[in-house]
Design an enzyme around this catalytic site. Structure first.
Site, PDB file in Angstrom:
ATOM      1  N   HIS A  88       4.494   7.419  12.921  1.00 10.34           N
ATOM      2  CA  HIS A  88       4.426   8.603  12.033  1.00 10.34           C
ATOM      3  C   HIS A  88       5.848   9.149  11.917  1.00 10.34           C
ATOM      4  CE1 HIS A  88       2.843  11.968   9.961  1.00 10.34           C
ATOM      5  NE2 HIS A  88       2.201  12.608  10.917  1.00 10.34           N
ATOM      6  N   HIS A 102       2.893   2.030   4.228  1.00  8.84           N
ATOM      7  CA  HIS A 102       2.285   3.355   4.267  1.00  8.84           C
ATOM      8  C   HIS A 102       0.788   3.201   4.087  1.00  8.84           C
ATOM      9  CE1 HIS A 102       1.596   7.585   3.364  1.00  8.84           C
ATOM     10  NE2 HIS A 102       2.754   7.785   3.962  1.00  8.84           N
ATOM     11  N   ASP A 123      10.816   7.589   5.611  1.00  6.89           N
ATOM     12  CA  ASP A 123      11.620   7.481   6.831  1.00  6.89           C
ATOM     13  C   ASP A 123      12.713   6.423   6.752  1.00  6.89           C
ATOM     14  OD1 ASP A 123      10.218   9.414   8.426  1.00  6.89           O
ATOM     15  OD2 ASP A 123       8.534   8.040   8.297  1.00  6.89           O
TER      16      ASP A 123
HETATM   17  N1  COA Z   1       6.376  -4.317   8.764  1.00  9.07           N
HETATM   18  C1  COA Z   1       5.759  -5.506   8.690  1.00  9.07           C
HETATM   19  N2  COA Z   1       4.462  -5.662   8.357  1.00  9.07           N
HETATM   20  C2  COA Z   1       3.774  -4.539   8.077  1.00  9.07           C
HETATM   21  C3  COA Z   1       4.358  -3.258   8.144  1.00  9.07           C
HETATM   22  C4  COA Z   1       5.729  -3.185   8.484  1.00  9.07           C
HETATM   23  N3  COA Z   1       6.322  -2.004   8.542  1.00  9.07           N
HETATM   24  N4  COA Z   1       3.443  -2.330   7.812  1.00  9.07           N
HETATM   25  C5  COA Z   1       2.304  -3.001   7.576  1.00  9.07           C
HETATM   26  N5  COA Z   1       2.495  -4.340   7.741  1.00  9.07           N
HETATM   27  C6  COA Z   1       1.537  -5.406   7.519  1.00  9.07           C
HETATM   28  C7  COA Z   1       0.511  -5.440   8.649  1.00  9.07           C
HETATM   29  O1  COA Z   1       0.916  -6.270   9.709  1.00  9.07           O
HETATM   30  C8  COA Z   1      -0.703  -5.954   7.929  1.00  9.07           C
HETATM   31  O2  COA Z   1      -0.538  -7.340   7.744  1.00  9.07           O
HETATM   32  P1  COA Z   1      -1.816  -8.341   7.847  1.00  9.07           P
HETATM   33  O3  COA Z   1      -2.699  -7.941   6.697  1.00  9.07           O
HETATM   34  O4  COA Z   1      -1.226  -9.690   7.733  1.00  9.07           O
HETATM   35  O5  COA Z   1      -2.444  -8.054   9.182  1.00  9.07           O
HETATM   36  C9  COA Z   1      -0.620  -5.315   6.547  1.00  9.07           C
HETATM   37  O6  COA Z   1       0.788  -5.082   6.342  1.00  9.07           O
HETATM   38  C10 COA Z   1      -1.375  -4.018   6.412  1.00  9.07           C
HETATM   39  O7  COA Z   1      -0.874  -3.113   7.388  1.00  9.07           O
HETATM   40  P2  COA Z   1      -1.749  -2.100   8.210  1.00  9.07           P
HETATM   41  O8  COA Z   1      -1.187  -2.047   9.619  1.00  9.07           O
HETATM   42  O9  COA Z   1      -3.194  -2.411   8.071  1.00  9.07           O
HETATM   43  O10 COA Z   1      -1.431  -0.755   7.460  1.00  9.07           O
HETATM   44  P3  COA Z   1      -1.761   0.716   7.981  1.00  9.07           P
HETATM   45  O11 COA Z   1      -2.131   1.488   6.776  1.00  9.07           O
HETATM   46  O12 COA Z   1      -2.730   0.707   9.119  1.00  9.07           O
HETATM   47  O13 COA Z   1      -0.370   1.191   8.579  1.00  9.07           O
HETATM   48  C11 COA Z   1       1.752   2.172   8.808  1.00  9.07           C
HETATM   49  C12 COA Z   1       0.515   2.037   7.937  1.00  9.07           C
HETATM   50  C13 COA Z   1       2.668   3.217   8.183  1.00  9.07           C
HETATM   51  C14 COA Z   1       1.340   2.677  10.214  1.00  9.07           C
HETATM   52  C15 COA Z   1       2.460   0.796   8.905  1.00  9.07           C
HETATM   53  O14 COA Z   1       2.831   0.354   7.622  1.00  9.07           O
HETATM   54  C16 COA Z   1       3.665   0.822   9.828  1.00  9.07           C
HETATM   55  O15 COA Z   1       3.502   0.696  11.045  1.00  9.07           O
HETATM   56  N6  COA Z   1       4.908   1.008   9.265  1.00  9.07           N
HETATM   57  C17 COA Z   1       6.102   1.094  10.090  1.00  9.07           C
HETATM   58  C18 COA Z   1       6.219   2.474  10.677  1.00  9.07           C
HETATM   59  C19 COA Z   1       6.610   3.515   9.641  1.00  9.07           C
HETATM   60  O16 COA Z   1       7.527   3.329   8.868  1.00  9.07           O
HETATM   61  N7  COA Z   1       5.871   4.643   9.680  1.00  9.07           N
HETATM   62  C20 COA Z   1       6.169   5.777   8.820  1.00  9.07           C
HETATM   63  C21 COA Z   1       5.076   6.055   7.855  1.00  9.07           C
HETATM   64  S1  COA Z   1       5.578   7.339   6.735  1.00  9.07           S
END
Ligand code: COA
Length: 435
Positions: free
Chosen positions: A268, A307, A363
């Site tokens: 987050h 996201h 971010d």
């Molecule tokens: N880098 C690489 N792969 C990513 C990714 C990232 N930052 N974010 C998502 N993915 C991939 C996942 O591994 C998943 O792949 P799969 O379908 O092969 O398993 C797919 O994209 C969907 O991701 P998911 O984890 O289901 O999305 P979510 O909605 O649960 O998660 C976040 C959202 C923001 C938590 C996630 O994108 C993340 O961890 N981002 C990095 C942290 C970040 O920047 N957070 C700030 C948010 S404002």
């Protein structure tokens, strides 16, 4: 004929139910009537991480994640960032309308009158170790304010709520600045009433021996824009925490502290700090392709990408790129920006990221600007928490006014052992026994 209903047949009983559809949703409680027998609890939905559940009705912030749209109270974020001050936007989020000139003057004055911390709160801060993480200090100090303002517990009184809201908005920059001064071993600087919200924050951060601090206008404006972009984002993890804790009628200081704790995680608000660490770890542009390969192999995450809601370019990331340009004209270019731009370019052309609709989020660039402004990475999430306090409080106030809301209490699917017993010959513990 078209009707705004969902007709479902329960295959277990062959009974058909007609559920009303309102604003693209059905009420989960409608499912409870679907039972196999009188003893049956009724059907529930299973939705870990709230992937498809609306937990409230809100009129504060609108997001269309597919189109990359963000609006506060109907106003596009781009217009607010370009034409408003942070306190105007804060007023808008809390009250639903932008302030008139007089309302704005009054609002600015009110906030200015609540920037000081009780001296005992300063002493409380001094108790932290010299290397305490600023976010841990921020969360704990906001929680500690609950002991200074016991009347804040009267959360059902709208006027009392408003008083605490102004106090919190006034005090969070002071707390944030003091966590920074504490970690640098510098004396705390008192707020300066002559300065605006961000200017005063910068004064409390960076004033040394000069009698009066004057923030660089470009930096102060860039910080104001960053604050506007971070002020609210509807039902994100920390706002959901604010609503969950607030729903128990805990006081706003404890609820904001809980929300800030949720913000601190790297998935987050902690992501901006993680982005900087990632860029440092990658080191040079040449190492980017190898890093991307590791991300694609599932070994690493590209921090600042992806996201839950945006499946398009995060509109805030676009504005932040613009703000970065302004800041770098003053500070000189940060080499990390070139790395970030290259990383973005490579990722956006790659099938892995295209298929999953992974774009830079807010971010990705914010940390680079914060660093150019002179902040160390462990302050980044605190910088996020200051403006987001406004969003948390707007949602808290909306929650307290919402007659449909009750204490937040989800259900579960129990997967443990259904019943078992201790051996019958196991004796009861006697009060006198040494344990
Ligand atoms: N880098 C690489 N792969 C990513 C990714 C990232 N930052 N974010 C998502 N993915 C991939 C996942 O591994 C998943 O792949 P799969 O379908 O092969 O398993 C797919 O994209 C969907 O991701 P998911 O984890 O289901 O999305 P979510 O909605 O649960 O998660 C976040 C959202 C923001 C938590 C996630 O994108 C993340 O961890 N981002 C990095 C942290 C970040 O920047 N957070 C700030 C948010 S404002």
């Amino acid at each position: 004929m078209k009707a705004n209903v969902l007709t479902v047949t329960d295959g277990r009983t062959d009974k058909t139910y007609v559920l009303p559809i309102d604003a693209g949703t059905i009420r989960a409680m409608e499912l409870r009537q679907m039972k196999e027998g009188a003893e049956d609890f009724g059907l529930m939905t299973y939705d870990p991480a709230f992937m498809n559940t609306a937990s409230c009705k809100s009129s504060i912030t609108y997001i269309d994640g597919d189109k990359g749209i963000l609006r506060y109270r109907g106003y596009p974020i781009e217009e607010l960032a370009e034409k408003c001050t942070f306190l105007e936007v804060a007023y808008l989020l809390l009250n639903g309308e932008l302030p008139t000139d007089n309302q704005l003057k009054e609002w600015q004055n009110e906030v200015k009158h609540h920037t000081m911390l009780h001296e005992t709160t300063k002493k409380f801060l001094e108790g932290f170790r010299y290397d305490a993480h600023p976010m841990g200090m921020f969360v704990s100090t906001v929680a500690a304010l609950s002991t200074v303002y016991p009347e804040a517990r009267n959360v059902l009184d709208a006027e009392n709520r408003r008083r605490q809201i102004v106090r919190l908005i006034g005090k969070v920059p002071t707390i944030a600045a003091y966590t920074y001064r504490h970690s640098k071993g510098l004396p705390y600087v008192y707020p300066d009433d002559d300065l605006n919200y961000t200017g005063n924050f910068m004064n409390m951060l960076w004033r040394m021996v000069e009698p009066k601090y004057a923030a660089h206008p470009v930096m102060a404006r860039a910080l104001s824009v960053l604050f506007i972009l971070h002020a609210d984002h509807e039902q994100n993890c920390s706002t959901n925490t604010m609503r969950a804790v607030g729903s128990s009628q805990a006081d706003p200081y404890l609820s904001v502290a809980a929300a800030a704790a949720a913000l601190s995680g790297p998935l987050h608000g902690g992501a901006n700090e993680a982005v900087l660490r990632m860029l440092d770890q990658i080191g040079t542009k040449e190492n980017i392709p190898a890093y991307i390969e590791q991300v694609k192999a599932g070994k690493l995450k590209l921090m600042g990408f992806g996201h839950r809601v945006y499946k398009n370019y995060d509109p805030r990331a676009r504005i932040i790129k613009w703000a970065a340009d302004q800041v770098f004209r003053v500070t000189g270019r940060n080499p990390r920006l070139d790395m970030a731009l290259e990383l973005e370019k490579i990722a956006l052309e790659d099938e892995y990221f295209i298929k999953r609709k992974l774009y830079p989020n807010v971010d990705f660039y914010s940390g680079i600007i914060y660093q150019a402004m002179g902040f160390s990475p462990d302050m980044f999430t605190v910088l996020f928490a200051i403006p987001r306090t406004v969003g948390w409080l707007a949602h808290w106030d909306e929650l307290m006014r919402d007659t449909e809301q009750k204490i937040a209490r989800p259900r579960q699917i129990y997967t443990g052992v259904m019943e078992r017993h201790l051996p019958a010959n196991r004796p009861a513990i006697q009060a006198s026994a040494a344990v």
